[in-house]
Design a protein around this motif. Structure first.
Motif, PDB file in Angstrom:
ATOM      1  N   LEU A  27      -2.190 -25.364  -5.559  1.00 52.05           N
ATOM      2  CA  LEU A  27      -2.344 -26.249  -4.402  1.00 52.05           C
ATOM      3  C   LEU A  27      -3.059 -25.546  -3.256  1.00 52.05           C
ATOM      4  O   LEU A  27      -3.913 -26.144  -2.591  1.00 52.05           O
ATOM      5  CB  LEU A  27      -0.982 -26.776  -3.962  1.00 52.05           C
ATOM      6  N   MET A  66      -6.743 -25.324  -4.155  1.00 51.58           N
ATOM      7  CA  MET A  66      -7.443 -26.599  -3.978  1.00 51.58           C
ATOM      8  C   MET A  66      -7.667 -26.903  -2.498  1.00 51.58           C
ATOM      9  O   MET A  66      -8.704 -27.468  -2.113  1.00 51.58           O
ATOM     10  CB  MET A  66      -6.655 -27.712  -4.664  1.00 51.58           C
ATOM     11  N   TYR A  67      -6.713 -26.525  -1.669  1.00 49.63           N
ATOM     12  CA  TYR A  67      -6.857 -26.687  -0.223  1.00 49.63           C
ATOM     13  C   TYR A  67      -8.040 -25.866   0.280  1.00 49.63           C
ATOM     14  O   TYR A  67      -8.922 -26.364   1.005  1.00 49.63           O
ATOM     15  CB  TYR A  67      -5.552 -26.239   0.444  1.00 49.63           C
ATOM     16  N   THR A  98     -11.356 -27.232  -0.788  1.00 52.67           N
ATOM     17  CA  THR A  98     -11.695 -28.398   0.035  1.00 52.67           C
ATOM     18  C   THR A  98     -12.361 -27.962   1.335  1.00 52.67           C
ATOM     19  O   THR A  98     -13.392 -28.517   1.742  1.00 52.67           O
ATOM     20  CB  THR A  98     -10.430 -29.225   0.346  1.00 52.67           C
ATOM     21  N   PRO A 128      -4.401 -32.015   4.139  1.00 50.89           N
ATOM     22  CA  PRO A 128      -4.136 -31.126   3.004  1.00 50.89           C
ATOM     23  C   PRO A 128      -2.853 -30.307   3.142  1.00 50.89           C
ATOM     24  O   PRO A 128      -2.212 -29.999   2.127  1.00 50.89           O
ATOM     25  CB  PRO A 128      -5.368 -30.206   2.985  1.00 50.89           C
ATOM     26  N   ASN A 139       0.320 -31.666   1.559  1.00 48.45           N
ATOM     27  CA  ASN A 139       0.151 -31.739   0.120  1.00 48.45           C
ATOM     28  C   ASN A 139       0.196 -30.356  -0.531  1.00 48.45           C
ATOM     29  O   ASN A 139       0.354 -30.244  -1.746  1.00 48.45           O
ATOM     30  CB  ASN A 139      -1.169 -32.433  -0.217  1.00 48.45           C
ATOM     31  N   THR A 140       0.057 -29.314   0.283  1.00 47.24           N
ATOM     32  CA  THR A 140       0.111 -27.942  -0.233  1.00 47.24           C
ATOM     33  C   THR A 140       1.543 -27.413  -0.278  1.00 47.24           C
ATOM     34  O   THR A 140       1.879 -26.606  -1.151  1.00 47.24           O
ATOM     35  CB  THR A 140      -0.752 -27.016   0.655  1.00 47.24           C
ATOM     36  N   SER A 147      -0.126 -35.069  -5.085  1.00 44.84           N
ATOM     37  CA  SER A 147      -0.887 -34.119  -4.273  1.00 44.84           C
ATOM     38  C   SER A 147      -2.021 -33.491  -5.078  1.00 44.84           C
ATOM     39  O   SER A 147      -3.116 -33.254  -4.546  1.00 44.84           O
ATOM     40  CB  SER A 147       0.040 -33.027  -3.726  1.00 44.84           C
ATOM     41  N   TYR A 150      -4.573 -36.121  -5.099  1.00 37.73           N
ATOM     42  CA  TYR A 150      -5.166 -36.164  -3.756  1.00 37.73           C
ATOM     43  C   TYR A 150      -6.286 -35.139  -3.639  1.00 37.73           C
ATOM     44  O   TYR A 150      -7.398 -35.445  -3.190  1.00 37.73           O
ATOM     45  CB  TYR A 150      -4.065 -35.908  -2.723  1.00 37.73           C
ATOM     46  N   PHE A 151      -5.994 -33.897  -4.041  1.00 40.14           N
ATOM     47  CA  PHE A 151      -6.990 -32.836  -3.931  1.00 40.14           C
ATOM     48  C   PHE A 151      -8.152 -33.047  -4.899  1.00 40.14           C
ATOM     49  O   PHE A 151      -9.316 -32.785  -4.555  1.00 40.14           O
ATOM     50  CB  PHE A 151      -6.353 -31.474  -4.165  1.00 40.14           C
ATOM     51  N   ILE A 183     -11.867 -33.224  -3.565  1.00 41.18           N
ATOM     52  CA  ILE A 183     -12.852 -32.240  -4.035  1.00 41.18           C
ATOM     53  C   ILE A 183     -14.020 -32.936  -4.714  1.00 41.18           C
ATOM     54  O   ILE A 183     -15.190 -32.579  -4.511  1.00 41.18           O
ATOM     55  CB  ILE A 183     -12.174 -31.224  -4.982  1.00 41.18           C
TER      56      ILE A 183
END
Length: 289
Positions: free
Chosen positions: A183, A186-187, A190, A233, A236-237, A257, A260-261, A265
């Protein structure tokens, strides 16, 4: 975009960018962050484990760092500082573009940033494991899960906020580590894609400001625990925010989440490709990039 995919060209771009990134004196900021994590999270956890009389699990300090509301601000902020000029579009950029083509250059930048993200997270993970003085186990340590019962007068203390019961009551520790790593990665990806998009639009300053705004508003909304936090984000992390303290039913599934990412992305990656198609690498320094 007028050029074929060439894996060796993509790798050469990524390797060149990574060498420049890892040898930049700015990388010392990551060391400062690790020292902050040591003071903020690791040392309090070590004190608690010593008082309980049992060691920590080596993975617990990293989980605490990756799920801390305070560090949810600093982890992405430090990475943003480390990649603030991403992608570098000066010096020998034209040389790379002429040899590789725009698409291979861009994909090389993406490979570089993905490697950098996992080096960044991996360094924090390994540092936390070394500093933990703990033991390897597939279970949460008693020093975390049973401390409040052993010392009821100290229940709800600082360390219990670092690793709340929402985590150890609901998630196996290995799942918590893997989920936290993915997570956060991915954050950070982003943020990097946002920077890249704005840089190719000749809006480097606006890109940095946008990324900073996302980080700050995300951390602030999590601190206030308002529903709008799920737009950003940060919420969601943080894995613990997805779960209630005792009941197995999640507040919102972690899978949401990840989705979402993935959507975020994919949208940013597609937008980057669209802008790249019409990008002209002429006088890039003079154009404010």
């Amino acid at each position: 975009m007028g050029n074929k995919l060439k894996l060796y060209a993509i790798w050469n771009v990524a390797k060149s960018e990574f060498i420049k990134w890892i040898t930049n004196p700015r990388i010392i900021i990551a060391g400062v962050l690790i020292m902050f994590i040591r003071s903020f999270a690791v040392l309090p956890m070590l004190e608690q484990s010593e008082k309980y009389g049992e060691p920590l699990n080596v993975m617990e300090p990293f989980i605490a760092a990756g799920n801390s509301g305070m560090l949810a601000l600093f982890l992405p902020l430090v990475f943003l500082l480390l990649i603030s000029d991403f992608p570098i579009m000066g010096g020998n950029t034209i040389f790379f573009i002429n040899r590789t083509g725009k698409l291979n250059w861009f994909l090389g930048q993406i490979v570089f940033i993905i490697i950098s993200i996992f080096v960044y997270i991996g360094t924090i993970l390994l540092s936390c494991m070394v500093m933990s003085k703990g033991t390897f186990s597939a279970e949460w340590s008693n020093a975390i899960t049973k401390f409040n019962a052993a010392f009821p007068d100290e229940a709800g203390g600082f360390v219990s906020k670092l690793i709340p019961s929402n985590l150890y009551n609901q998630i196996p520790i290995l799942n918590a580590v893997i989920g936290t790593v993915l997570l956060i990665a991915m954050y950070l990806l982003t943020l990097a894609l946002l920077l890249c998009l704005m840089k190719m639009l000749y809006l480097r300053g606006a890109g940095l400001l946008s990324a900073l705004t996302v980080i700050v508003l995300g951390a602030a909304s999590c601190s206030l625990k308002i529903n709008v936090m799920w737009i950003f984000p940060t919420a969601n992390t943080l894995m613990w925010l997805h779960y209630k303290e005792i009941l197995k039913e999640p507040i919102t599934p972690v899978e949401n989440s990840f989705l979402y990412f993935l959507i975020l992305i994919a949208v940013l990656f597609t937008a980057n490709l669209f802008v790249l198609r019409n990008l002209q690498f002429i006088n890039i320094e003079q154009d404010g990039m």
